[in-house]
Design a protein around this motif. Structure first.
Motif, short mmCIF file in Angstrom:
data_model
loop_
_atom_site.label_atom_id
_atom_site.label_comp_id
_atom_site.label_asym_id
_atom_site.label_seq_id
_atom_site.Cartn_x
_atom_site.Cartn_y
_atom_site.Cartn_z
N CYS A 141 -9.78 18.19 1.86
CA CYS A 141 -8.39 16.62 1.78
C CYS A 141 -8.42 15.71 0.42
O CYS A 141 -8.03 15.25 -0.40
N LEU A 142 -10.42 15.06 1.30
CA LEU A 142 -9.92 14.11 0.66
C LEU A 142 -10.59 14.65 -0.72
O LEU A 142 -9.95 13.41 -1.92
N ASN A 143 -11.04 14.87 -0.91
CA ASN A 143 -11.67 15.26 -2.23
C ASN A 143 -10.28 15.16 -3.50
O ASN A 143 -10.38 15.12 -4.06
N LEU B 266 -6.35 8.22 1.99
CA LEU B 266 -6.82 7.75 0.32
C LEU B 266 -7.10 6.74 1.21
O LEU B 266 -8.21 5.42 0.67
N ILE B 267 -5.89 6.16 2.41
CA ILE B 267 -5.91 4.08 2.17
C ILE B 267 -6.99 3.61 3.42
O ILE B 267 -7.39 2.62 3.47
N ALA B 268 -8.42 5.54 3.99
CA ALA B 268 -8.72 5.10 4.29
C ALA B 268 -10.12 5.32 4.35
O ALA B 268 -11.70 5.20 5.00
N ASP C 296 -8.38 8.75 10.87
CA ASP C 296 -7.79 9.10 12.26
C ASP C 296 -6.49 8.69 12.08
O ASP C 296 -6.13 8.28 11.37
N LYS C 297 -6.03 9.61 12.77
CA LYS C 297 -4.67 10.11 12.83
C LYS C 297 -3.34 8.77 12.46
O LYS C 297 -2.65 8.52 11.66
N ALA C 298 -3.77 7.56 12.93
CA ALA C 298 -3.28 6.18 13.26
C ALA C 298 -3.13 6.26 11.45
O ALA C 298 -2.04 5.46 11.42
N SER C 299 -4.01 6.44 10.73
CA SER C 299 -3.56 6.01 8.88
C SER C 299 -3.10 7.06 8.54
O SER C 299 -1.71 6.28 7.24
N ASN C 300 -2.61 8.66 8.96
CA ASN C 300 -1.40 8.52 8.62
C ASN C 300 -0.28 8.40 9.06
O ASN C 300 1.03 8.33 8.67
N LEU D 59 -4.52 1.62 -4.24
CA LEU D 59 -3.08 2.09 -3.68
C LEU D 59 -2.77 0.60 -2.84
O LEU D 59 -1.02 0.77 -2.68
N LYS D 60 -3.75 -0.26 -2.14
CA LYS D 60 -3.54 -0.78 -1.45
C LYS D 60 -2.53 -1.77 -2.76
O LYS D 60 -1.72 -3.06 -2.20
#
Length: 887
Positions: free
Chosen positions: A54-56, A565-567, A577-581, A649-650
């Motif tokens: 997913c990241l890649n 990506l943000i993580a 962590d799910k929280a970043s979703n 992105l940030k």
RNA sequence: GGAACAUUAGCUCAGUUGGUUUAGAGCAUUACUUUGACAGAGUAGGGGUCACUGGUUCGAGUCCAGUAUGUUCCA
């Protein structure tokens, strides 16, 4: 148009991916434009999408979509790797379920099942990448065992062999005595086992090599496999070990078989393990084998294929290794060689397939002589011809390349590229493209008519095919110099995981130079490893990897892309962590609501407002946002150039949330129930489109959807909209940016003061400014009043009684309310601030009173300190006045 | 055993050649305000002897050495 309360990602994802496919946006053919090429790191054909993928792939998609929108001919090539070990295991498993043993099948029959499996279950992962939004050119899907690709691999083997780069040699491998096959390292499962550590006493030899009586001295070794003493070739001690130093150069006698073996010195031996003396069995231990080679020791192979003792063992011939162990211990005991037996817990390798203890064993394998092809690959990275991101991997790469070891390329498997070597009954062999070719060559070489030849049963290491990936996906070997390979090669960016820097990246570089005479890619971006919150690598075994498809279904692909990506700081591992979703979902919600607001304005917009209808007279907010947009986009572009995707992105996130939503939209917002000026609205929509365009590579679905909702007559889809380079190229207007900084700080400070003084939002205040330069306030006073609910703004030279005094941008500000002010909170604030600046002033003055500082530091640094001093003094003065003014 | 990299707020991370207002951001958290785009928003606050010990320097999160811990790769 009616806009739904929230973004309906399910229908949008489905709709837009199909739309993009229908319009062939992802398909690429060579043309006049500059290419931007990315080849996917081919996932195992057995693979299913996990967080690492997913990241890649999100990163690759961002790069590719961005390039596509910047006028490049973007081409992202999908495909899968045949993954010999993993696939063969899956096929064996499938056969077992059908009650079929692999050993009962011929090679051909097995491969038929394997292909059946591949056609049925293979490549699911490619379908899953579509769900993530990946803009791959599906027409170019490749597989490392496609017929052309297969031939190219065979060709490369032949070519390297003819150049003398491939040879056959003995190597220590993991042997499964039950399956009678070699195992790859991946197929060995290490388990902790409670065993015994036997301390055995060897007699020393005199000068003639005759055993000395035990009373005259001995040397004790420790081993967990006492039967292997029959294969001993030496005893090694650490040369710095005082206990044994004097024995180096003498000989010892192997018990029971009375073999004379040398006592050697080697740093490898750990002085604090066992007895400090190590028996060396070169045929049956990886490390002993290395030491054996180093010291030129004899090799005694004491085991047969089935794990029984061989003739070379001299004793217990034909007996199973574990039975031999029991017997030899008894015999050694009675001969007085056993000093003691300790309980000992250690790691033992078991066969994944048969669960028997694996034996290290020497066997004949095929090798690539890496030193012969590695030097251009080392230089390319050292000289910056190929750039690593982050650069820290350059060191690692250099270290490995400088100490490169030969590559064992044969695997005892059937699923893969069969080694193109043919043998006759006497073991003579020939390397060729095919059997006919082999017969012909064999006849010519050995003068034998019509030889009976048999092809090598083994197949090649999977990496021996994937190292050709960047050019063979364009048929660079099977159809040399074709239009595609000429146009797309070298590729631009490789995105991969650092753990395969040697297995794959380095070898691709070597193959690139060897076969294309050119690097395979310009940049390599190494992603981090995805870990869970406890820092554990996400893996199937641990079951800590979330179900990606379920997640996409749950929260949407854009939110998942944002979340991962943000993580993901450049080059570091990420604790996901799910929280970043959820942060991603909140962000989508935020821009969706901005769209709703603009939509609301649309319904109330009209041209040429009358004076009463007008909320905002000036164009200042638009001019400011135009400048700000350019400033931030430039910054984000620079971050992208440095492959700092997460930070880029940030940056855009802040631009959208703070600058666009919190400031700009608020500034141009019409008053309650007032109409929206059409000209203002169109400006806002124009900016909104640019924001969506900038966000599109990161979050393709929601941005495409919103782009079309913003205007129903968009001339192109956002996916292929071209970014306006001239827009960014213009320098941002510094003056207006500074004005905005002042305005923002004035708004914040006054709002804060209002809260502290407990002034209700609906109560308007009056503002008075004692300004050094009145002109800076003129363009922003209207907005300032609007945003802090002030009914008047005026300049003054005198202090205003019964007001709150503030300092904004170095000017004194007086906020006057109609009702009595509660100044207690304000007073406390001022006192805290005063204390801070007094402490600060002290530290600056301490520095300035240090003569060494003043004389040694650079002039500008000293000047800066002086300025700090002056500013602090001024600030303190104003704070004191403010306090006095509160009464 | 060898090597590489890391260690900065509760969490994830920035911090460019040592000096740019006595260490910054996002998320989380707390208080207050507000509820006419916002499963919320606005404003403010709390929270860090920059792993430890030395050293170089007028000055160290930043450079050097060592220690500890962690991770990865190779044996």
């Amino acid at each position: 148009m009616e806009i739904s309360k929230t973004f309906d990602f399910k229908s949008a994802e489905q709709k837009w991916y199909q739309h993009w496919l229908d319009h062939k946006y992802f398909e690429s053919t060579p043309d006049h434009r500059e290419p931007y090429t990315v080849v996917i790191p081919p996932p195992n054909v057995t693979g299913i999408l996990h967080m690492g993928h997913c990241l890649n792939n999100t990163i690759q998609d961002i790069l590719v979509r961005r390039a596509r929108m910047m006028g490049k001919n973007a081409c992202w090539v999908p495909g899968t790797d045949h993954a010999s070990i993993a696939t063969e295991a899956k096929v064996v498993h499938m056969l077992r379920e059908r009650g079929i043993q692999k050993s009962s099948l011929s090679r051909e029959a097995f491969l038929e099942y394997a292909w059946e499996w591949k056609e049925k279950y293979g490549g699911i992962i490619l379908q899953q990448l579509k769900k993530l939004g990946c803009s791959l050119d599906w027409n170019r899907t490749s597989f490392t065992m496609d017929p052309d690709y297969y031939q190219s691999v065979i060709h490369v083997f032949n070519d390297l062999y003819s150049k003398g780069y491939i040879y056959r040699g003995k190597r220590m491998i993991n042997w499964d005595p039950r399956a009678k096959t070699a195992l790859s390292d991946e197929e060995v499962i290490f388990k902790e086992v409670q065993g015994k550590l036997y301390f055995l006493q060897y007699q020393l030899a005199d000068k003639e090599g005759n055993p000395l009586p035990l009373e005259n001295g001995s040397i004790t070794i420790a081993t967990v496999r006492p039967e292997t003493i029959l294969g001993d070739a030496a005893i090694a001690v650490n040369p710095s070990d005082e206990r044994f130093k004097h024995l180096i150069g003498t000989e010892a006698i192997v018990p029971l078989i009375n073999r004379r073996i040398p006592i050697i010195g080697d740093d490898y031996v750990a002085t604090d393990f066992g007895s400090g003396a190590l028996k060396i069995t070169p045929a049956h231990d990886m490390n002993d084998n290395q030491i054996g080679i180093k010291h030129g020791l004899a090799v005694y192979d004491i085991l047969n294929e089935d794990g029984t003792m061989s003739a070379d063992a001299q004793l217990y011939i034909g007996l199973d290794r574990f039975d031999a162990r029991k017997q030899i211990v008894e015999e050694l005991k009675s001969a007085g060689h056993v000093v003691k037996i300790d309980e000992y817990t250690h790691q033992v390798g078991f066969s994944e397939r048969t669960d028997v203890v694996v034996e290290p064993r020497l066997s004949l394998q095929w090798w690539v002589d890496m030193k012969k092809i590695s030097s251009p690959a080392l230089n390319a990275v050292q000289d910056g011809e190929i750039n690593f991101h982050p650069a820290k991997f350059k060191n690692l790469y250099r270290h490995w390349m400088e100490n490169i070891k030969d590559w064992c390329i044969s695997r005892q498997l059937w699923w893969g590229h069969q080694i193109p070597a043919w043998y006759d009954a006497e073991g003579r062999y020939i390397v060729a493209m095919n059997e006919d070719d082999a017969k012909q060559k064999f006849s010519a070489m050995y003068g034998i008519e019509n030889p009976q030849l048999k092809q090598d049963e083994d197949c090649l290491d999977t990496w021996f095919s994937s190292w050709l990936w960047p050019f063979e996906v364009f048929k660079g070997i099977s159809n040399p110099g074709n239009k595609d390979v000429a146009y797309y090669y070298p590729t631009n960016t490789l995105v991969t995981a650092p753990e395969i820097i040697f297995f794959w990246v380095a070898r691709m570089v070597m193959a690139g130079y060897e076969y294309m005479g050119e690097k395979p890619f310009k940049d390599v971006y190494f992603t981090g490893i995805v870990r869970d919150l406890q820092g554990r690598k996400m893996s199937k075994q641990l079951g800590n990897s979330p179900d990606l498809l379920e997640m996409i279904d749950d929260i949407g692909a854009d939110a998942v892309r944002f979340g991962i990506l943000i993580a993901s700081p450049a080059g570091n591992d990420l604790l996901w962590d799910k929280a970043s979703n959820e942060q991603g979902r909140n962000f989508i919600n935020k821009i969706w609501n901005a769209l709703k607001l603009v939509q609301l304005w649309k319904e109330r917009s009209k041209p040429n407002l009358s004076a009463e209808e007008m909320t905002l007279g000036s164009d200042w907010p638009h001019e400011w946002f135009d400048a700000r947009l350019r400033e931030v986009c430039t910054e984000a572009d620079q971050l992208m150039e440095q492959f700092k995707l997460s930070e880029a992105l940030k940056t855009l996130y802040t631009l959208v949330w703070d600058d666009f939503c919190s400031w700009y939209l608020e500034w141009i917002k019409p008053g309650f129930e007032k109409p929206m000026d059409e000209a203002h609205l169109n400006k806002a929509i124009g900016f909104f489109e640019i924001l969506l365009e900038r966000l599109h590579p990161y979050m393709p679905f929601v941005t495409e959807e919103m782009y079309h909702l913003l205007r129903d007559d968009q001339p192109v889809d956002l996916c292929v909209r071209q970014m306006d380079a001239s827009f960014i190229a213009r320098d941002a207007d510094d003056a207006i940016l500074k004005e905005a900084v002042l305005l923002k700080s004035a708004i914040s400070t006054i709002r804060d003061a209002r809260v502290k003084a407990q002034i209700k939002n609906k109560d308007a205040v009056s503002l008075f400014v004692a300004a050094k330069d009145r002109s800076v306030w003129l363009p922003i006073q209207e907005l300032l009043c609007k945003q802090v609910n002030a009914k008047a703004f005026s300049f003054t030279d005198d202090a205003v009684a019964d007001s709150i005094q503030l300092v904004i941008g170095g000017d004194k500000f007086y906020v006057k309310a109609d009702q009595v002010l509660d100044t207690s909170i304000q007073r406390k604030e001022l006192e805290t601030e005063l204390a801070y600046f007094q402490g600060f002033l002290e530290s600056v003055e301490k520095k300035l009173s240090n003569e060494k500082f003043v004389s040694n530091a650079k002039q500008e640094v000293v000047d800066m300190e002086r300025k700090k001093q002056a500013d602090a003094l001024n600030k303190i003065k104003m704070l004191k006045e403010g306090l006095a003014n509160l009464g």
